[in-house]
Write an enzyme that holds these catalytic residues in place. Sequence first.
Site, PDB file in Angstrom:
ATOM      1  N   ASN A 149      17.829 -56.730   3.979  1.00 38.82           N
ATOM      2  CA  ASN A 149      19.167 -56.188   4.270  1.00 38.82           C
ATOM      3  C   ASN A 149      20.236 -56.779   3.352  1.00 38.82           C
ATOM      4  O   ASN A 149      21.069 -56.044   2.812  1.00 38.82           O
ATOM      5  CB  ASN A 149      19.530 -56.426   5.737  1.00 38.82           C
ATOM      6  CG  ASN A 149      18.579 -55.707   6.679  1.00 38.82           C
ATOM      7  OD1 ASN A 149      17.749 -54.911   6.236  1.00 38.82           O
ATOM      8  ND2 ASN A 149      18.686 -55.987   7.972  1.00 38.82           N
TER       9      ASN A 149
ATOM     10  N   TYR B 173      23.090 -53.735   9.769  1.00 43.87           N
ATOM     11  CA  TYR B 173      22.306 -52.822   8.932  1.00 43.87           C
ATOM     12  C   TYR B 173      21.637 -51.746   9.785  1.00 43.87           C
ATOM     13  O   TYR B 173      21.121 -52.033  10.868  1.00 43.87           O
ATOM     14  CB  TYR B 173      21.232 -53.602   8.146  1.00 43.87           C
ATOM     15  CG  TYR B 173      20.350 -52.664   7.336  1.00 43.87           C
ATOM     16  CD1 TYR B 173      20.741 -52.242   6.064  1.00 43.87           C
ATOM     17  CD2 TYR B 173      19.155 -52.157   7.855  1.00 43.87           C
ATOM     18  CE1 TYR B 173      19.963 -51.353   5.336  1.00 43.87           C
ATOM     19  CE2 TYR B 173      18.379 -51.268   7.128  1.00 43.87           C
ATOM     20  CZ  TYR B 173      18.792 -50.866   5.863  1.00 43.87           C
ATOM     21  OH  TYR B 173      18.028 -49.982   5.162  1.00 43.87           O
TER      22      TYR B 173
ATOM     23  N   GLU C  60      33.060 -25.942 -19.170  1.00 46.35           N
ATOM     24  CA  GLU C  60      32.720 -25.189 -17.958  1.00 46.35           C
ATOM     25  C   GLU C  60      31.785 -25.991 -17.056  1.00 46.35           C
ATOM     26  O   GLU C  60      31.942 -26.037 -15.835  1.00 46.35           O
ATOM     27  CB  GLU C  60      32.016 -23.875 -18.322  1.00 46.35           C
ATOM     28  CG  GLU C  60      32.910 -22.828 -18.943  1.00 46.35           C
ATOM     29  CD  GLU C  60      32.078 -21.646 -19.403  1.00 46.35           C
ATOM     30  OE1 GLU C  60      31.714 -20.823 -18.560  1.00 46.35           O
ATOM     31  OE2 GLU C  60      31.758 -21.564 -20.603  1.00 46.35           O
TER      32      GLU C  60
ATOM     33  N   ASN D 198      30.697 -19.567 -26.281  1.00 47.41           N
ATOM     34  CA  ASN D 198      31.166 -19.950 -24.950  1.00 47.41           C
ATOM     35  C   ASN D 198      31.441 -21.451 -24.836  1.00 47.41           C
ATOM     36  O   ASN D 198      30.655 -22.259 -25.340  1.00 47.41           O
ATOM     37  CB  ASN D 198      30.114 -19.553 -23.901  1.00 47.41           C
ATOM     38  CG  ASN D 198      29.927 -18.053 -23.836  1.00 47.41           C
ATOM     39  OD1 ASN D 198      30.883 -17.292 -24.027  1.00 47.41           O
ATOM     40  ND2 ASN D 198      28.700 -17.624 -23.585  1.00 47.41           N
TER      41      ASN D 198
ATOM     42  N   THR E  78      54.585 -23.437 -16.062  1.00 50.33           N
ATOM     43  CA  THR E  78      54.525 -23.671 -14.621  1.00 50.33           C
ATOM     44  C   THR E  78      54.070 -22.341 -14.034  1.00 50.33           C
ATOM     45  O   THR E  78      54.394 -21.279 -14.584  1.00 50.33           O
ATOM     46  CB  THR E  78      55.893 -24.072 -14.028  1.00 50.33           C
ATOM     47  OG1 THR E  78      56.826 -23.024 -14.289  1.00 50.33           O
ATOM     48  CG2 THR E  78      56.428 -25.364 -14.624  1.00 50.33           C
ATOM     49  N   HIS E  79      53.287 -22.401 -12.977  1.00 45.25           N
ATOM     50  CA  HIS E  79      52.684 -21.183 -12.404  1.00 45.25           C
ATOM     51  C   HIS E  79      51.856 -20.437 -13.447  1.00 45.25           C
ATOM     52  O   HIS E  79      51.671 -19.227 -13.340  1.00 45.25           O
ATOM     53  CB  HIS E  79      53.753 -20.253 -11.826  1.00 45.25           C
ATOM     54  CG  HIS E  79      54.748 -20.944 -10.939  1.00 45.25           C
ATOM     55  ND1 HIS E  79      54.629 -20.995  -9.570  1.00 45.25           N
ATOM     56  CD2 HIS E  79      55.864 -21.670 -11.230  1.00 45.25           C
ATOM     57  CE1 HIS E  79      55.636 -21.676  -9.055  1.00 45.25           C
ATOM     58  NE2 HIS E  79      56.396 -22.113 -10.050  1.00 45.25           N
TER      59      HIS E  79
ATOM     60  N   GLN F  12      19.771 -46.508   3.728  1.00 41.97           N
ATOM     61  CA  GLN F  12      18.881 -46.200   2.615  1.00 41.97           C
ATOM     62  C   GLN F  12      19.326 -44.909   1.906  1.00 41.97           C
ATOM     63  O   GLN F  12      19.017 -44.707   0.740  1.00 41.97           O
ATOM     64  CB  GLN F  12      17.454 -46.066   3.142  1.00 41.97           C
ATOM     65  CG  GLN F  12      16.407 -45.839   2.069  1.00 41.97           C
ATOM     66  CD  GLN F  12      15.018 -46.085   2.611  1.00 41.97           C
ATOM     67  OE1 GLN F  12      14.654 -47.221   2.916  1.00 41.97           O
ATOM     68  NE2 GLN F  12      14.236 -45.041   2.772  1.00 41.97           N
TER      69      GLN F  12
ATOM     70  N   SER G 224      11.404 -45.584   0.119  1.00 46.87           N
ATOM     71  CA  SER G 224      12.525 -45.324  -0.799  1.00 46.87           C
ATOM     72  C   SER G 224      12.174 -45.648  -2.245  1.00 46.87           C
ATOM     73  O   SER G 224      13.009 -45.487  -3.132  1.00 46.87           O
ATOM     74  CB  SER G 224      13.750 -46.143  -0.373  1.00 46.87           C
ATOM     75  OG  SER G 224      13.416 -47.502  -0.248  1.00 46.87           O
TER      76      SER G 224
ATOM     77  N   LYS H 290      29.616 -13.785 -29.011  1.00 44.25           N
ATOM     78  CA  LYS H 290      30.141 -14.779 -28.073  1.00 44.25           C
ATOM     79  C   LYS H 290      29.967 -16.214 -28.545  1.00 44.25           C
ATOM     80  O   LYS H 290      28.951 -16.592 -29.117  1.00 44.25           O
ATOM     81  CB  LYS H 290      29.432 -14.637 -26.720  1.00 44.25           C
ATOM     82  CG  LYS H 290      29.778 -13.366 -25.980  1.00 44.25           C
ATOM     83  CD  LYS H 290      31.166 -13.435 -25.349  1.00 44.25           C
ATOM     84  CE  LYS H 290      31.176 -14.489 -24.304  1.00 44.25           C
ATOM     85  NZ  LYS H 290      31.655 -14.082 -23.028  1.00 44.25           N
TER      86      LYS H 290
ATOM     87  N   LYS I  27      21.709 -44.445  -1.732  1.00 44.64           N
ATOM     88  CA  LYS I  27      21.384 -44.614  -3.157  1.00 44.64           C
ATOM     89  C   LYS I  27      21.430 -43.334  -3.960  1.00 44.64           C
ATOM     90  O   LYS I  27      22.034 -43.287  -5.042  1.00 44.64           O
ATOM     91  CB  LYS I  27      20.011 -45.270  -3.287  1.00 44.64           C
ATOM     92  CG  LYS I  27      20.068 -46.712  -2.858  1.00 44.64           C
ATOM     93  CD  LYS I  27      18.719 -47.310  -2.659  1.00 44.64           C
ATOM     94  CE  LYS I  27      18.824 -48.491  -1.749  1.00 44.64           C
ATOM     95  NZ  LYS I  27      19.290 -48.144  -0.362  1.00 44.64           N
TER      96      LYS I  27
ATOM     97  N   SER J 137      25.581 -16.249 -26.469  1.00 46.55           N
ATOM     98  CA  SER J 137      25.071 -15.355 -25.435  1.00 46.55           C
ATOM     99  C   SER J 137      23.818 -14.677 -25.962  1.00 46.55           C
ATOM    100  O   SER J 137      23.737 -14.353 -27.138  1.00 46.55           O
ATOM    101  CB  SER J 137      26.133 -14.311 -25.096  1.00 46.55           C
ATOM    102  OG  SER J 137      25.528 -13.163 -24.541  1.00 46.55           O
TER     103      SER J 137
END
Length: 481
Positions: A121, A328, A301, A296, A166-167, A333, A34, A294, A336, A288
Amino acid sequence: MSTSPSNTQPDTNQSWGGRFSEPTDAFVARFTASVDFDRKLALHDIQGSRAHATMLAQVGVLTDDERDAILEGLNEVQADIVAGTFEWSVELEDVHMNIEARLTDKIGITGKKLHTGRSRNDQVATDIRLYLRDEIDTVAAELARLRHGLIELAEREADTIMPGFTHLQTAQPVTFGHHLLAWQEMLSRDHERLLDCRKRVNVMPLGAAALAGTTYPIDRHMTAELLGFERPAENSLDAVSDRDFAIEFTAFASLLLMHLSRMSEELVLWTSAQFAFIDLPDRFCTGSSIMPQKKNPDVPELVRGKTGRVYGHLMSLLTLMKSQPLAYNKDNQEDKEPLFDTLSTVQDCLKAFADMIPAIESKSDNMREAARKGFSTATDLADYLVRKGVAFRDAHDIVGRSVAYGLREGKDLSDMSLDELRQFSETISDDVFEVLTLDGSVAARNHIGGTAPNQVRAAAQRARDALGAINSGATNNGVTR
Ligand code: ARG
């Protein structure tokens, strides 16, 4: 090179190879190692070792000279790690054995005494908790910075009128400040959850050893105090196996990211030409490669997209722990990487938002126009009729017919003449125009939790006070490592 005391031993792992008759298969060694990811825990591993060695000397298991040699050696190991000159070895499996082996290289046989009365452990469970505790404090500070930015922006935008939805259909006018403080409320709950989670992180497994405790006369209260833990874990079996705290943190992170994704979604909508409610500065956007016009909103996002990976980590950790027998198991392991990735994702997303939110520029004329267009004061007209003695159901119907007329004629309620409005109810008189204005509508919602500008300002002040109280109570364990 074998460090085994017997020359007849094969070249097996130096930490546990004594009972083995052949070396670990090369693939298995790589598969079970690990160190590539748990080396992130290195400084906290050393922090834990310092406290453990100090306690062992205090109770007479180590001499003071041995303790001093260990502490001095650990300082050198730490310096190598910080300088980037430490050579991590996959053969040594994990961060714990890498550090112990290097300590022994540096100070000789005394290095091998450090592991007295502990196991990897309880060591690894302690390391993760120390690590996560520090990271939580960083996350909490960033969350506070974001909340602060929202509160300031809300105050600046307390009078700005926008459509409430709303909606995703225009419903009633609200103030932009009120909307921003709704986001702030979501984050205040996340903040509470984080600090609550921290309490359960801050419990010390060390002393549980492999699973059953140890025969040495250890003083777990002393070690806990040295490490700034609230208390030693109550049960040794639970101490080495429990990963609830990592799941809880990831659950906190999932809720936080869910909130950030909702904020992101609205920011993306609002920056579109169709809404045009806000502008994000160019430095938070990208262009873009094909469409020159553009701009963005990549940052919101991407934050929206990162939500999925954090939810995934929550599922990974829950599934990792499902049906695990005490105590344990090597499965652990796998705790992590999901946790580390959750942490870095949360920190990046919070930084992005904390930097970006104060830089939002509202296009208040567009917001107001959008609110004006969508019959958003229809409820106000109904409430007006009720105040004049009309039953709410009848008022609802009167306004519904007024709206249908407006749709046919292309007029908002506030564009209609008194005569036009009176076609639907004789009860309407010329004081109606006060309630049909956007400003009148928001100002009328003048109670705690309402959208009136003065309520927004009061709510922002309360939010600022609450945040200040959290920050001044912020936990700093004052532990040096
Ligand atoms: N690398 C291990 C982990 O992360 C450390 C504990 C290993 N203990 C053991 N007995 N194999 O869980």
